[in-house]
Design a protein around this motif. Structure first.
Motif, PDB file in Angstrom:
ATOM      1  N   GLY A 291      33.177  25.938  24.786  1.00 54.91           N
ATOM      2  CA  GLY A 291      32.136  25.146  24.150  1.00 54.91           C
ATOM      3  C   GLY A 291      32.292  25.049  22.651  1.00 54.91           C
ATOM      4  O   GLY A 291      32.049  23.991  22.051  1.00 54.91           O
ATOM      5  N   TRP A 295      32.031  21.472  20.878  1.00 52.81           N
ATOM      6  CA  TRP A 295      30.925  21.145  19.972  1.00 52.81           C
ATOM      7  C   TRP A 295      31.415  20.978  18.545  1.00 52.81           C
ATOM      8  O   TRP A 295      30.799  20.239  17.764  1.00 52.81           O
ATOM      9  CB  TRP A 295      29.853  22.234  20.053  1.00 52.81           C
ATOM     10  CG  TRP A 295      29.236  22.366  21.417  1.00 52.81           C
ATOM     11  CD1 TRP A 295      29.212  23.487  22.190  1.00 52.81           C
ATOM     12  CD2 TRP A 295      28.566  21.343  22.173  1.00 52.81           C
ATOM     13  NE1 TRP A 295      28.568  23.236  23.383  1.00 52.81           N
ATOM     14  CE2 TRP A 295      28.163  21.928  23.399  1.00 52.81           C
ATOM     15  CE3 TRP A 295      28.267  20.015  21.938  1.00 52.81           C
ATOM     16  CZ2 TRP A 295      27.483  21.212  24.375  1.00 52.81           C
ATOM     17  CZ3 TRP A 295      27.590  19.286  22.912  1.00 52.81           C
ATOM     18  CH2 TRP A 295      27.205  19.881  24.108  1.00 52.81           C
ATOM     19  N   SER A 307      24.870  17.494  18.854  1.00 56.51           N
ATOM     20  CA  SER A 307      25.331  18.585  19.721  1.00 56.51           C
ATOM     21  C   SER A 307      24.151  19.391  20.265  1.00 56.51           C
ATOM     22  O   SER A 307      24.169  19.817  21.428  1.00 56.51           O
ATOM     23  CB  SER A 307      26.301  19.507  18.969  1.00 56.51           C
ATOM     24  OG  SER A 307      25.657  20.155  17.889  1.00 56.51           O
ATOM     25  N   SER A 311      23.408  19.651  24.236  1.00 60.58           N
ATOM     26  CA  SER A 311      23.375  20.984  24.845  1.00 60.58           C
ATOM     27  C   SER A 311      22.032  21.245  25.526  1.00 60.58           C
ATOM     28  O   SER A 311      21.973  21.920  26.559  1.00 60.58           O
ATOM     29  CB  SER A 311      23.650  22.061  23.790  1.00 60.58           C
ATOM     30  OG  SER A 311      22.599  22.138  22.850  1.00 60.58           O
ATOM     31  N   ALA A 341      26.493  25.281  27.090  1.00 64.62           N
ATOM     32  CA  ALA A 341      25.369  24.727  26.333  1.00 64.62           C
ATOM     33  C   ALA A 341      24.942  25.655  25.198  1.00 64.62           C
ATOM     34  O   ALA A 341      24.670  25.216  24.079  1.00 64.62           O
ATOM     35  CB  ALA A 341      24.191  24.460  27.268  1.00 64.62           C
ATOM     36  N   ALA A 344      26.666  25.651  21.635  1.00 63.13           N
ATOM     37  CA  ALA A 344      26.278  24.647  20.639  1.00 63.13           C
ATOM     38  C   ALA A 344      25.176  25.185  19.741  1.00 63.13           C
ATOM     39  O   ALA A 344      25.174  24.961  18.526  1.00 63.13           O
ATOM     40  CB  ALA A 344      25.816  23.368  21.325  1.00 63.13           C
TER      41      ALA A 344
END
Length: 420
Positions: A291, A295, A307, A311, A341, A344
């Motif tokens: 991630g 991101w 972002s 997320s 997620a 971010a």
């Protein structure tokens, strides 16, 4: 003449830090690798599972995260003024960092001696020691970031943090994998005792490299902002944009509450083992590392707000996967989506606050206000989620989480503005 002397002194110090930049960077990165290698072995996921072997109360289990989050976040606001007065940061960092690490040795010894014979007393000690770790971590965090931004030249900090973040993420993955191997071959609760002692050893290795960082005394007086506390009320009343950001973030925190019980729900629903719980932690670290790369691209091409919005939406399928969990595959899907997620928010939250701050001189106040006000929410929401799961059930708690995430997304998408 005095100003000329001060400018010359600052220039000389900057040159010395530039000469020692590679030395400081290597030592600090190595410090971070060993530190996260250790904490990766005893992640929050692993400790939550460990606590669940002593009690079935979700409120008591959630209290572990509550206590740790509260002690890590809230004291930073009050430590900062004392840190600002110091000419050198390393002596205080070494002293507090030592106690921060010794906690794990005490936890390991108490696990060997008390976990089976006196489980209730041991559980109290576990919370006490983990709380101490959070408290020392809070103070060390302020000292460490002050030290690093002092000894690493400004133009090289972005690259330094990028390399450190990536390598520490890889170390966390390795640490969680090592923990899973210990769970596989060593019986309970000796396996946890061994892990805690190994964490202490690894953290003491990191202590050695942290102690090697080269620092000079700060000769120029630091100007402290006046009326800092009075700015809290002023910002919340006058800056509607920040207020909307704050409410949106609180809603997302409430929406993520269910993830505090991801491993416990999997234990109840699927009967996962300690080894599988460690693999869950590994999965989170892997998805977060992926991630960070993704991101970073989004932040560069668009902005931090984009972002954070994207997320937030990813948390919804992660929660749905938990609701539909009837096999280990759905658990891993939920874990992967959550880690991806969450990365971010780990990397973008403070930067987004800086981006919505209307005035350059107010940025420290905005960042400090965010961390101070959100600290109690980070701390107590898992506890409230545990109470909700005890009173109702996990499914209702997860459905409530989806509602809060949707509210947080709408507020962030339509009510938080970034000036071009």
């Amino acid at each position: 003449m005095s100003q000329e002397t001060d400018k010359q002194r600052i220039s000389d110090i900057s040159r010395q830090y530039f000469v020692h930049m590679k030395y400081n960077a290597v030592n600090s990165i190595t410090d971070g690798i060993f530190f996260t290698l250790g904490t990766g072995m005893a992640s929050g996921t692993v400790l939550t599972y460990f606590v669940s072997t002593f009690t079935s109360s979700n409120a008591v289990i959630g209290l572990l995260t509550t206590l740790h989050s509260l002690l890590v976040n809230v004291p930073q606001f009050f430590v900062a003024p004392y840190v600002e007065k110091k000419e050198t940061y390393k002596p205080a960092l070494k002293m507090l960092g030592f106690f921060q690490r010794v906690v794990w040795l005490l936890l390991g010894i108490s696990t060997f001696l008390l976990a089976q014979k006196f489980p209730v007393f041991y559980l109290v000690l576990l919370y006490f020691f983990y709380g101490l770790f959070g408290l020392f971590t809070s103070a060390c965090s302020v000292l460490w970031i002050s030290l690093i931004t002092k000894v690493i030249p400004h133009d090289h900090q972005a690259r330094f943090f990028g390399v450190r973040y990536s390598l520490c993420g890889a170390a966390e993955i390795l640490g969680s994998f090592a923990a899973s191997m210990i769970f596989k071959f060593v019986p309970y609760p000796t396996n946890y005792g061994i892990i805690f002692v190994i964490v202490f050893i690894l953290l003491m290795v990191s202590y050695y490299f942290m102690s090697n960082v080269y620092e000079l005394p700060t000769q120029v007086k630091k100007i402290r902002q006046t009326g800092y506390f009075s700015r809290i009320k002023e910002i919340l009343i006058e800056d509607r944009n920040f207020l909307m950001y704050f409410i949106s973030t609180v809603a997302i925190i409430l929406g993520k509450a269910g993830f505090s019980f991801q491993v416990i729900y999997a234990k109840v629903k699927l009967g996962i083992s300690s080894e599988q719980a460690a693999f869950i932690a590994t999965g989170i670290f892997i998805s977060q590392t992926a991630g960070y790369i993704f991101w970073s691209y989004i932040n560069t091409k668009f902005n931090y707000k984009k972002s954070i919005e994207m997320s937030s939406l990813l948390f919804i399928p992660a929660i749905v996967a938990m609701l539909l969990m009837d096999n280990i595959f759905m658990l891993y899907v939920s874990v992967a989506l959550f880690g991806f997620a969450q990365s971010a928010r780990n990397s973008g939250e403070n930067n987004l606050v800086i981006a919505i701050c209307p005035r350059e001189q107010d940025k420290p106040a905005y960042v400090g206000l965010r961390n101070t006000l959100l600290g109690p929410f980070f701390a107590f929401v898992p506890l409230l989620a545990g109470v909700a799961a005890d009173i109702f059930n996990y499914e209702i708690m997860f459905m409530g989480s989806i509602i809060f995430v949707v509210i947080g997304y709408i507020l962030m998408k339509f009510f938080v503005k970034l000036e071009k």
